[in-house]
Scaffold this motif. Structure first.
Motif, mmCIF file in Angstrom:
data_model
loop_
_atom_site.group_PDB
_atom_site.id
_atom_site.type_symbol
_atom_site.label_atom_id
_atom_site.label_comp_id
_atom_site.label_asym_id
_atom_site.label_seq_id
_atom_site.Cartn_x
_atom_site.Cartn_y
_atom_site.Cartn_z
ATOM 1 N N GLN A 65 10.335 30.925 -49.732
ATOM 2 C CA GLN A 65 9.513 30.883 -48.431
ATOM 3 C C GLN A 65 10.205 30.135 -47.314
ATOM 4 O O GLN A 65 11.049 29.219 -47.693
ATOM 5 C CB GLN A 65 8.258 30.773 -48.589
ATOM 6 N N ASN A 119 6.058 34.875 -45.276
ATOM 7 C CA ASN A 119 6.400 35.678 -46.120
ATOM 8 C C ASN A 119 6.893 34.844 -47.429
ATOM 9 O O ASN A 119 7.197 33.573 -47.267
ATOM 10 C CB ASN A 119 7.703 36.400 -45.776
ATOM 11 N N CYS A 120 6.778 35.383 -48.545
ATOM 12 C CA CYS A 120 7.374 34.824 -49.770
ATOM 13 C C CYS A 120 7.963 36.023 -50.773
ATOM 14 O O CYS A 120 7.412 37.128 -50.816
ATOM 15 C CB CYS A 120 5.962 34.292 -50.528
ATOM 16 N N THR A 121 9.105 35.647 -51.225
ATOM 17 C CA THR A 121 9.502 36.503 -52.054
ATOM 18 C C THR A 121 9.967 35.850 -53.574
ATOM 19 O O THR A 121 9.920 34.533 -53.547
ATOM 20 C CB THR A 121 11.296 36.923 -51.580
ATOM 21 N N TYR A 122 9.737 36.698 -54.696
ATOM 22 C CA TYR A 122 9.689 35.985 -55.912
ATOM 23 C C TYR A 122 10.642 36.750 -56.789
ATOM 24 O O TYR A 122 10.759 38.191 -56.821
ATOM 25 C CB TYR A 122 8.634 35.776 -56.624
ATOM 26 N N GLN A 123 11.099 36.245 -57.888
ATOM 27 C CA GLN A 123 11.628 36.822 -59.012
ATOM 28 C C GLN A 123 11.137 36.277 -60.311
ATOM 29 O O GLN A 123 11.335 35.216 -60.532
ATOM 30 C CB GLN A 123 13.284 36.613 -59.003
ATOM 31 N N SER A 155 3.381 43.259 -52.806
ATOM 32 C CA SER A 155 4.318 44.498 -53.173
ATOM 33 C C SER A 155 5.223 43.990 -54.426
ATOM 34 O O SER A 155 5.985 43.292 -54.478
ATOM 35 C CB SER A 155 5.343 44.996 -52.196
ATOM 36 N N LYS A 177 8.869 45.192 -54.961
ATOM 37 C CA LYS A 177 9.847 44.586 -53.915
ATOM 38 C C LYS A 177 9.892 43.022 -54.293
ATOM 39 O O LYS A 177 10.710 42.422 -53.548
ATOM 40 C CB LYS A 177 9.496 44.927 -52.331
ATOM 41 N N TYR A 218 7.660 40.671 -53.341
ATOM 42 C CA TYR A 218 7.402 40.251 -51.940
ATOM 43 C C TYR A 218 5.708 40.177 -51.535
ATOM 44 O O TYR A 218 4.952 41.047 -52.058
ATOM 45 C CB TYR A 218 8.111 41.302 -51.093
ATOM 46 N N SER A 219 5.473 39.162 -51.135
ATOM 47 C CA SER A 219 4.400 38.951 -50.547
ATOM 48 C C SER A 219 4.003 38.354 -49.320
ATOM 49 O O SER A 219 5.183 37.625 -48.734
ATOM 50 C CB SER A 219 3.468 37.829 -51.394
ATOM 51 N N TYR A 220 3.150 38.469 -48.514
ATOM 52 C CA TYR A 220 2.940 37.275 -47.394
ATOM 53 C C TYR A 220 1.633 37.065 -47.054
ATOM 54 O O TYR A 220 0.556 37.631 -47.714
ATOM 55 C CB TYR A 220 3.570 38.341 -45.937
#
Lengths: 109, 114
Positions: free
Chosen positions: A6, A21-25, A65, A68, A70-72
């Protein structure tokens, strides 16, 4: 493994809208949490998303999502008291909450 | 309903000493989690206790240990303190052992190692 990213800092104006935004794996996805943490205080729960889509809770909304990774977090009608760090986190194996580094939001008049 | 409580609020120790931090979960919660938040860093998972047993631990050396008592309160012990152990230690509790349960955080114990 788990890797959550983030932005480090954001600045916005009082009354405006801001999206963090926040992206995760993650493997074995168990949903995504958003917490708010004011300086020197404990994190407080804002939202939990496990299904795709937008969940609205007053001035705060959270979107997910899964496809993807992905979160926000959407904050509307910003107030000065919204200045805080916003942490996204995902529970992994053994209930271990993996946190992103947090996004420090500064709301200016 | 009382929230998660932690004691002490602040703790100052010297390098090599031992520190003991305490946590009382929300009434009815059986799971207790410990996190470390070092200055400028994110929260790092330390330990998870549920029903008196250690269920998971993060990537920390064995000198970080703890236990959970029959009343579900918990203790975190840090042996042979090092300067880099200086941090805010947060305890959280949840009502059960499912990963989707919200974790409620206490106010933290700020440990300073000199």
């Amino acid at each position: 493994g788990q890797n959550i990213d983030q932005p480090t800092e954001m600045t916005a104006t009082e009354g405006a809208i801001v999206q963090i935004n926040c992206t995760y794996q993650t493997s074995g996805f168990n949903g995504l949490f958003w917490y708010q943490q004011h300086a020197g205080e404990a994190p407080t729960f804002l939202s939990y998303n496990v299904l795709d889509g937008l969940e609205e809770k007053g001035r705060f909304s959270s979107f997910l999502s899964r496809s993807k990774g992905y979160s926000y977090l959407l904050l509307k009608e910003l107030q000065m008291k919204d200045s805080a760090s916003y942490l996204c986190a995902s529970p992994g194996a053994g209930n271990m909450l993996t946190f992103g580094g947090g996004t420090r939001l500064m709301v200016k008049p | 309903e009382a929230g998660v409580t932690q004691s002490p609020t602040h703790l100052i120790k010297t390098r090599g000493q031992q520190a003991t931090l305490r946590c009382s979960p929300i009434s009815g919660h059986t799971s207790v989690y410990w996190y470390q938040q070092a200055l400028g860093l994110g929260l790092q998972f330390l330990l998870w206790y549920d029903e008196g047993e250690e269920r998971n631990r993060g990537n920390f050396p064995p000198r970080f240990s703890g236990r959970q008592f029959p009343n579900y309160s918990s203790e975190l012990n840090v042996n042979a303190l090092e300067l880099e152990d200086s941090a805010l230690y947060l305890c959280a509790s949840s009502p059960g052992d499912r990963p989707f349960y919200e974790q409620y955080f206490g106010p933290g114990t700020r440990l300073t190692v000199t």
